[in-house]
Structure formats: C-alpha cells, structure tokens
Motif scaffolding. Structure first.
Motif, PDB file in Angstrom:
ATOM      1  N   GLY A  46       0.791  -1.229   0.000  1.00 39.32           N
ATOM      2  CA  GLY A  46       0.000   0.000   0.000  1.00 39.32           C
ATOM      3  C   GLY A  46       0.820   1.274   0.000  1.00 39.32           C
ATOM      4  O   GLY A  46       0.301   2.358   0.304  1.00 39.32           O
ATOM      5  N   MET A  47       2.099   1.204  -0.370  1.00 37.68           N
ATOM      6  CA  MET A  47       3.002   2.362  -0.284  1.00 37.68           C
ATOM      7  C   MET A  47       2.527   3.524  -1.158  1.00 37.68           C
ATOM      8  O   MET A  47       2.215   3.348  -2.330  1.00 37.68           O
ATOM      9  N   ILE A  48       2.475   4.709  -0.534  1.00 37.15           N
ATOM     10  CA  ILE A  48       2.180   5.946  -1.258  1.00 37.15           C
ATOM     11  C   ILE A  48       3.430   6.810  -1.338  1.00 37.15           C
ATOM     12  O   ILE A  48       3.722   7.419  -2.363  1.00 37.15           O
ATOM     13  N   ASP A  49       4.180   6.855  -0.229  1.00 32.54           N
ATOM     14  CA  ASP A  49       5.407   7.655  -0.219  1.00 32.54           C
ATOM     15  C   ASP A  49       6.457   6.992   0.664  1.00 32.54           C
ATOM     16  O   ASP A  49       6.158   6.100   1.463  1.00 32.54           O
ATOM     17  N   LEU A  50       7.710   7.432   0.505  1.00 32.03           N
ATOM     18  CA  LEU A  50       8.840   6.951   1.306  1.00 32.03           C
ATOM     19  C   LEU A  50       9.242   8.065   2.255  1.00 32.03           C
ATOM     20  O   LEU A  50       9.271   9.242   1.871  1.00 32.03           O
ATOM     21  N   ARG A  51       9.590   7.710   3.506  1.00 31.35           N
ATOM     22  CA  ARG A  51       9.942   8.709   4.510  1.00 31.35           C
ATOM     23  C   ARG A  51      11.265   8.323   5.176  1.00 31.35           C
ATOM     24  O   ARG A  51      11.459   7.168   5.536  1.00 31.35           O
ATOM     25  N   VAL A  52      12.142   9.314   5.315  1.00 29.54           N
ATOM     26  CA  VAL A  52      13.441   9.102   5.949  1.00 29.54           C
ATOM     27  C   VAL A  52      13.678  10.245   6.922  1.00 29.54           C
ATOM     28  O   VAL A  52      13.438  11.414   6.586  1.00 29.54           O
ATOM     29  N   VAL A  95      15.224  16.260  11.060  1.00 25.82           N
ATOM     30  CA  VAL A  95      15.021  16.351   9.614  1.00 25.82           C
ATOM     31  C   VAL A  95      14.152  15.182   9.156  1.00 25.82           C
ATOM     32  O   VAL A  95      14.398  14.031   9.515  1.00 25.82           O
ATOM     33  N   LEU A  96      13.135  15.488   8.350  1.00 24.24           N
ATOM     34  CA  LEU A  96      12.264  14.474   7.766  1.00 24.24           C
ATOM     35  C   LEU A  96      12.122  14.742   6.280  1.00 24.24           C
ATOM     36  O   LEU A  96      11.812  15.877   5.876  1.00 24.24           O
ATOM     37  N   ALA A  97      12.330  13.733   5.457  1.00 22.55           N
ATOM     38  CA  ALA A  97      12.108  13.834   4.012  1.00 22.55           C
ATOM     39  C   ALA A  97      10.955  12.914   3.627  1.00 22.55           C
ATOM     40  O   ALA A  97      10.875  11.775   4.084  1.00 22.55           O
ATOM     41  N   ILE A  98      10.054  13.431   2.796  1.00 20.00           N
ATOM     42  CA  ILE A  98       8.952  12.643   2.252  1.00 20.00           C
ATOM     43  C   ILE A  98       9.112  12.620   0.739  1.00 20.00           C
ATOM     44  O   ILE A  98       9.099  13.666   0.091  1.00 20.00           O
ATOM     45  N   LEU A  99       9.278  11.419   0.187  1.00 23.85           N
ATOM     46  CA  LEU A  99       9.572  11.259  -1.232  1.00 23.85           C
ATOM     47  C   LEU A  99       8.393  10.649  -1.966  1.00 23.85           C
ATOM     48  O   LEU A  99       7.840   9.630  -1.530  1.00 23.85           O
ATOM     49  N   ASN A 100       8.008  11.268  -3.056  1.00 25.10           N
ATOM     50  CA  ASN A 100       7.053  10.676  -3.985  1.00 25.10           C
ATOM     51  C   ASN A 100       7.877   9.979  -5.068  1.00 25.10           C
ATOM     52  O   ASN A 100       8.576  10.627  -5.849  1.00 25.10           O
ATOM     53  N   LEU A 101       7.829   8.658  -5.102  1.00 29.18           N
ATOM     54  CA  LEU A 101       8.651   7.888  -6.025  1.00 29.18           C
ATOM     55  C   LEU A 101       8.029   7.757  -7.411  1.00 29.18           C
ATOM     56  O   LEU A 101       8.656   7.205  -8.320  1.00 29.18           O
ATOM     57  N   GLY A 102       6.814   8.243  -7.574  1.00 23.52           N
ATOM     58  CA  GLY A 102       6.169   8.144  -8.874  1.00 23.52           C
ATOM     59  C   GLY A 102       5.526   6.803  -9.134  1.00 23.52           C
ATOM     60  O   GLY A 102       4.983   6.550 -10.216  1.00 23.52           O
TER      61      GLY A 102
END
Length: 374
Positions: free
Chosen positions: A88-94, A221-228
């Motif tokens: 169900g992944m929508i975005d990646l978070r680091v 620091v938090l990054a939210i990535l839309n991988l497409g």
C-alpha cells in the motif's frame, strides 16, 4: 612556558593528534506511508537467480569453452537482502537528527610519544586554540555551516532514493523553529551560492552550536519522497561490507547484506524472512552532509563537490584530490597560525576539525623527514 604562535610552521605534526567529530548524527530509518499509517521499510532476505557476468579470462581460442563444457555455470545463485516497501506504499519517509558541538571541545588528544618533541605538541595546542578562537567569529565558519545546511535541504543524504524520486519535501525542526522545503530537488547540489533564507537560518543555528553559544539544540530532519509509483517497491539504504572470507562463515553465503535496525513487535510475513528495518547508518548521512569541498584545485574542471577528507578522498571518483602535502589537512594543520579562517584554506581547516579524525605524524615518519633515518 608561554608559546609564541607567530613563528614558523611546525615541521611535523605531533605523533598523537586526534579530534572528535563536531556533530552528533543519528541513524536514519526508512519508513513508508499508506492510507492506513506509516510503517517501517523491512529488509527482506531472499534467494535470487541471476547470471554470471564477471569479466574473466577466456580460453586459448578466445571463446567461453568452459561454459559449454559445464566447468562454469551460467547461473548466479545468491542469497541477498533487499529493502522493499509494502503493497500500500504511497510515499517513502526518511528521518534523522543532527546536533552541532563546540569547536573548542573538538581536540581529543595532542601529544608526542618522545619527550624531546614535547614542545611541538605544546605549540600545536596553542596554534589550534588560536585558530579556533579566530574561526568562532569568522565568516568562514558561517559559510561552512551554510554548506551543511544546503546539504540538509537539498536531500543529498537520501542518496539513490533522491535520484529515483519524482519529488522530495523536507521538513526541519529545531526547538520551536520549523522550516519546510517543498521542492528539495530544485536546491543546488553542485555549488554553494545564493543561499535561501531557510539555509541561512539553519546555518546560523549550526554556527551557534559550533561556537558553543546557548543550548545545544537538536535539528530534526524528515524527508517525504514521492517515487512516482505505488505498491511494493525497492528502495535503498546503507549496505554492509562483507569480506569474501566471512560470507560462508557468518552469513550463510549472503552475497549482499544491508544495514538494518531491530523492528520490535513486527510480525513475520508468511514465506518471507524479515531481518530488520532498513536505515542509513550515521556515517553515511554525515558523509553526504560534509560533501561540500569545492576548494580543491580540480573543482574548476570537475565541477562537483567532494566530501571533506584529510587527503580529499572521493569514493565516487576513486581518487585523492588533496594528495599534495600543501593542500591536505596534514599539511595545512602544520601552519594553522598563518591561515585566515575566512580563506578557502581556512574554511577547509574548519570543516576538517568538524569532520574529526586522526592527523598525527608517526615518530618513524618524523625521523625520516628530519634526517634521523636512512
């Protein structure tokens, strides 16, 4: 004895000269977001069948006779680890945390093993103390801090995940302050000009920590990535180094081992071996944050920053760009009393102190350079 630092540079560094890393950096766990919440990215251990692609010597006739004769298998059977998001992944978070420490506390040890060279260590201590005092009030320290800030907000520390992302949002908090970078992919990677107000403010906070001003504020620091893409997707964390001779002994012929954190209370999926949560180790995050050395001589040609390293080591280009004694940290530290913290050499020295490490000259090397040995 009072040391007069306004003298000639040292011929040799003390045999013991070490500095603590000037920042505290946490590991950076990977998570993925779904409609139902946020979950850890699991590291999955599994088998795979690839092909043999090692460039080896061929037969006398120039063909791969060994394959036809069955002496070499075309298949490459491996046990590897992969980091994959859930269905169900929508975005990646680091996310990670960073804290700057006072430059004045950076020196861990400075001494010579031989009593007759004790004065060199005393002079080195005085030179360092003077340089750090001048650096604390310099624009050079501000520039170094802003360069670290740029590498926070441009997402360089996301490594390959940044390259595959369609968009990256970064959120930074420190105490009651908050910053949002809506399009981190547009923040420059290859130069350090024209800082935004966000970069200046984060840089000023870091510079205050390096000066030892006020509380030691942690930067989150938090990054939210839309991988497409959506669904189960491979993402990329730190990889462990596994010497060939240790694979069969310690890891069951594991060909690729990933860095992972323990997942507490996480149920095993049926038929899949989950061995932990994917993460970047702190050293990999710090390597990216200190990739801002544009002061080395080849930068005009290469047009790419390298990590701050004593001899300008770059793994991506497999070369040393500060191999000459005059431009290495080893050479520059010998004449800190002559270096302006606002100069390019001075900013590199400030960054090298923040990086930390061991910089001493061995007694054997000292003897050779002073003519004491053949």
């Amino acid at each position: 004895m009072e040391i007069n630092i306004n003298t000639l540079p040292l011929k040799n560094l003390p045999s013991v000269l070490a500095f603590r890393r000037g920042v505290i950096v946490s590991d950076a766990p990977l998570e993925y977001g779904t409609e139902h919440g946020v979950f850890p990215v699991p590291v999955i251990r599994h088998g795979t069948m690839g092909t043999q692609n090692v460039n080896e010597k061929t037969g006398e006739k120039g063909d791969l006779e060994t394959v036809a004769k069955g002496e070499r298998d075309v298949r490459n059977l491996q046990v590897i680890e992969s980091a994959k998001t859930g269905q169900g992944m929508i975005d990646l978070r680091v996310r990670f945390t960073l804290k700057a420490l006072p430059l004045a506390d950076s020196m861990y040890s400075c001494a010579n093993s031989k009593a007759e060279n004790k004065s060199d260590a005393e002079k080195m201590r005085a030179m360092l103390s003077d340089f750090i005092k001048r650096a604390e009030s310099s624009s050079g320290l501000v520039e170094v801090s802003r360069r670290i800030a740029r590498n926070i907000v441009n997402g360089r520390w996301l490594w390959r995940n940044r390259l595959i992302a369609n968009s990256v949002e970064i959120f930074v908090t420190a105490g009651e302050k908050e910053w949002e970078i809506k399009d981190a992919l547009r923040v420059p990677l290859y130069h350090f000009d024209e800082y935004s107000e966000t970069e200046k403010e984060i840089g000023d906070l870091l510079a205050g920590g390096f000066r030892g001003n006020g509380d030691k504020v942690a930067i989150n620091v938090l990054a939210i990535l839309n991988l497409g893409v959506t669904g189960s997707t491979e993402v990329f964390c730190s990889q462990n180094y596994e010497p060939d001779n240790s694979r069969s002994k310690n890891s069951g012929d594991l060909s690729r081992s990933l860095y992972k954190l323990t997942i507490f209370g996480h149920e095993q999926q049926s038929g899949v071996q989950i061995v932990g949560q994917a993460a970047f180790r702190d050293a990999k995050i710090w390597n990216a944050l200190r990739t801002f050395d544009t002061w080395y001589s080849e930068y005009g040609t290469i047009q790419s920053p390298i990590p701050v390293e004593p001899q300008g080591a770059s793994l991506s280009m497999m070369d040393f760009f500060r191999r000459q004694k005059e431009s290495s940290a080893f050479g520059l530290f010998k004449r800190l009393n002559q270096i302006d913290p606002d100069s390019q050499e001075g900013m590199y020295c400030i960054a090298s102190l923040i990086r930390g490490g061991v910089f001493g000259d061995s007694e054997k090397k000292r003897g050779k350079e002073e003519g004491g040995e053949e």
